[in-house]
Design an enzyme around this catalytic site. Structure first.
Site, PDB file in Angstrom:
ATOM      1  N   ARG A   1      12.222   5.268  13.168  1.00 41.81           N
ATOM      2  CA  ARG A   1      10.910   5.919  13.103  1.00 41.81           C
ATOM      3  C   ARG A   1      10.020   5.475  14.275  1.00 41.81           C
ATOM      4  NH1 ARG A   1       8.771   5.339   7.122  1.00 41.81           N
ATOM      5  NH2 ARG A   1       7.320   6.927   7.921  1.00 41.81           N
TER       6      ARG A   1
ATOM      7  N   PRO B   1       0.801  -1.229   0.000  1.00 43.35           N
ATOM      8  CA  PRO B   1       0.000   0.000   0.000  1.00 43.35           C
ATOM      9  C   PRO B   1       0.835   1.282   0.000  1.00 43.35           C
ATOM     10  CG  PRO B   1      -0.899  -1.554   1.561  1.00 43.35           C
ATOM     11  CD  PRO B   1       0.364  -2.163   1.036  1.00 43.35           C
ATOM     12  N   ASN B   2       0.349   2.221  -0.790  1.00 38.89           N
ATOM     13  CA  ASN B   2       0.856   3.603  -0.879  1.00 38.89           C
ATOM     14  C   ASN B   2       2.163   3.746  -1.654  1.00 38.89           C
ATOM     15  OD1 ASN B   2      -1.297   4.819   0.744  1.00 38.89           O
ATOM     16  ND2 ASN B   2      -0.379   3.657   2.422  1.00 38.89           N
TER      17      ASN B   2
ATOM     18  N   ASN C   1       8.536  -5.153  -0.579  1.00 38.32           N
ATOM     19  CA  ASN C   1       8.352  -4.025   0.330  1.00 38.32           C
ATOM     20  C   ASN C   1       6.860  -4.003   0.645  1.00 38.32           C
ATOM     21  OD1 ASN C   1       7.978  -1.697   1.713  1.00 38.32           O
ATOM     22  ND2 ASN C   1       9.207  -0.403   0.342  1.00 38.32           N
TER      23      ASN C   1
ATOM     24  N   HIS D   1      12.815  -2.052   2.947  1.00 44.25           N
ATOM     25  CA  HIS D   1      12.176  -0.790   3.330  1.00 44.25           C
ATOM     26  C   HIS D   1      13.060   0.350   2.867  1.00 44.25           C
ATOM     27  CE1 HIS D   1       9.265  -2.987   5.582  1.00 44.25           C
ATOM     28  NE2 HIS D   1      10.247  -3.688   6.098  1.00 44.25           N
ATOM     29  N   ILE D   2      12.446   1.302   2.202  1.00 47.06           N
ATOM     30  CA  ILE D   2      13.193   2.456   1.688  1.00 47.06           C
ATOM     31  C   ILE D   2      13.754   3.266   2.851  1.00 47.06           C
ATOM     32  CG2 ILE D   2      12.943   4.613   0.382  1.00 47.06           C
ATOM     33  CD1 ILE D   2      10.623   3.082  -1.156  1.00 47.06           C
ATOM     34  N   SER D   3      12.921   3.484   3.846  1.00 47.87           N
ATOM     35  CA  SER D   3      13.341   4.260   5.019  1.00 47.87           C
ATOM     36  C   SER D   3      13.916   3.321   6.079  1.00 47.87           C
ATOM     37  CB  SER D   3      12.139   5.015   5.598  1.00 47.87           C
ATOM     38  OG  SER D   3      11.170   4.098   6.093  1.00 47.87           O
TER      39      SER D   3
ATOM     40  N   ALA E   1       2.906  -0.689   4.841  1.00 47.40           N
ATOM     41  CA  ALA E   1       2.354  -0.811   6.194  1.00 47.40           C
ATOM     42  C   ALA E   1       1.921  -2.231   6.533  1.00 47.40           C
ATOM     43  CB  ALA E   1       1.182   0.156   6.347  1.00 47.40           C
TER      44      ALA E   1
ATOM     45  N   ARG F   1       4.746  11.126  -2.308  1.00 47.85           N
ATOM     46  CA  ARG F   1       4.343  10.994  -0.912  1.00 47.85           C
ATOM     47  C   ARG F   1       5.557  11.200   0.003  1.00 47.85           C
ATOM     48  NH1 ARG F   1       4.640   4.923   1.252  1.00 47.85           N
ATOM     49  NH2 ARG F   1       3.697   5.166   3.271  1.00 47.85           N
TER      50      ARG F   1
ATOM     51  N   TYR G   1      10.791   9.356   1.704  1.00 51.53           N
ATOM     52  CA  TYR G   1      10.906   8.329   0.664  1.00 51.53           C
ATOM     53  C   TYR G   1      11.606   8.814  -0.608  1.00 51.53           C
ATOM     54  CZ  TYR G   1       7.590   5.979   3.725  1.00 51.53           C
ATOM     55  OH  TYR G   1       6.996   5.396   4.813  1.00 51.53           O
TER      56      TYR G   1
ATOM     57  N   GLU H   1      13.166  -8.797   2.303  1.00 53.49           N
ATOM     58  CA  GLU H   1      12.270  -7.692   2.699  1.00 53.49           C
ATOM     59  C   GLU H   1      13.027  -6.372   2.560  1.00 53.49           C
ATOM     60  OE1 GLU H   1      10.992  -8.287   6.738  1.00 53.49           O
ATOM     61  OE2 GLU H   1      10.264  -6.231   6.957  1.00 53.49           O
TER      62      GLU H   1
HETATM   63  C1  DQA Z   1       8.092   1.376   4.215  1.00 56.47           C
HETATM   64  C2  DQA Z   1       8.054   1.603   5.722  1.00 56.47           C
HETATM   65  C3  DQA Z   1       6.668   1.286   6.276  1.00 56.47           C
HETATM   66  O1  DQA Z   1       6.647   1.491   7.678  1.00 56.47           O
HETATM   67  C4  DQA Z   1       5.646   2.204   5.636  1.00 56.47           C
HETATM   68  O2  DQA Z   1       4.345   1.873   6.100  1.00 56.47           O
HETATM   69  C5  DQA Z   1       5.697   2.205   4.157  1.00 56.47           C
HETATM   70  C6  DQA Z   1       7.005   2.172   3.496  1.00 56.47           C
HETATM   71  C7  DQA Z   1       9.450   1.809   3.605  1.00 56.47           C
HETATM   72  O3  DQA Z   1       9.683   1.456   2.446  1.00 56.47           O
HETATM   73  O4  DQA Z   1      10.237   2.493   4.252  1.00 56.47           O
HETATM   74  O5  DQA Z   1       4.684   2.320   3.476  1.00 56.47           O
HETATM   75  O6  DQA Z   1       7.929  -0.007   3.954  1.00 56.47           O
END
Ligand code: DQA
Length: 144
Positions: free
Chosen positions: A107, A11-12, A74, A100-102, A77, A19, A24, A98
């Protein structure tokens, strides 16, 4: 025969580049695909997918059982909430990385727990889009 890596985005992540760019960045999912393709070893191809729907991610993981040699995911959430994504990954036999960009550990505390990490063979966080390239390289070496 060419081996296919599924690159799944939750998602997103369709909004990547628009965003919260302070977290990101300004690059898009198309940039992710380009970087991932550049990282492929010979004999490998990839399919890049994104959905805002948990069930769609689960269906693609099921499809990967027949179609893919490994998964880069990725989950967005869903990382922090989805037992369904974890169960689907547990039914997949190839390598799972797995991404994660961040740096989720820098966080909010709710981002520190990942259901997906209970299955993942490797976890990358905070490398920006380069994390996808590193994950693709790792899947190629594990599935080669
Ligand atoms: C994310 C980190 C998640 O916590 C967040 O909900 C995302 C992006 C990242 O790529 O850093 O949507 O997976």
């Amino acid at each position: 025969m060419t081996k296919t890596i599924y690159i799944l985005n939750g998602p997103n992540l369709n909004l990547l580049g628009k965003r919260q760019p302070e977290i990101y960045g300004h690059e898009t999912l198309e940039d992710v695909e380009r970087m991932a393709r550049d990282a492929l070893a010979g004999g490998f191809d990839c399919r890049m997918m994104q959905s805002n729907w948990e069930g769609q991610i689960v269906d693609w993981i099921h499809e990967a059982r027949e179609e893919a040699c490994g998964i880069v995911i990725n989950p967005g959430a869903l990382t922090h909430t989805s037992v369904a994504v974890l169960d689907a990954l547990n039914a997949f036999e190839g390598p799972v990385i797995e991404v994660h960009i961040s740096n989720v550990h820098k966080r909010e505390t709710f981002r520190h727990h990942s259901y997906v990490s209970l299955r993942a063979d490797g976890v990358i966080a905070g490398l920006g889009l380069e994390g996808y390239a590193a994950a693709v390289r790792r899947v190629c070496s594990l599935a080669g």
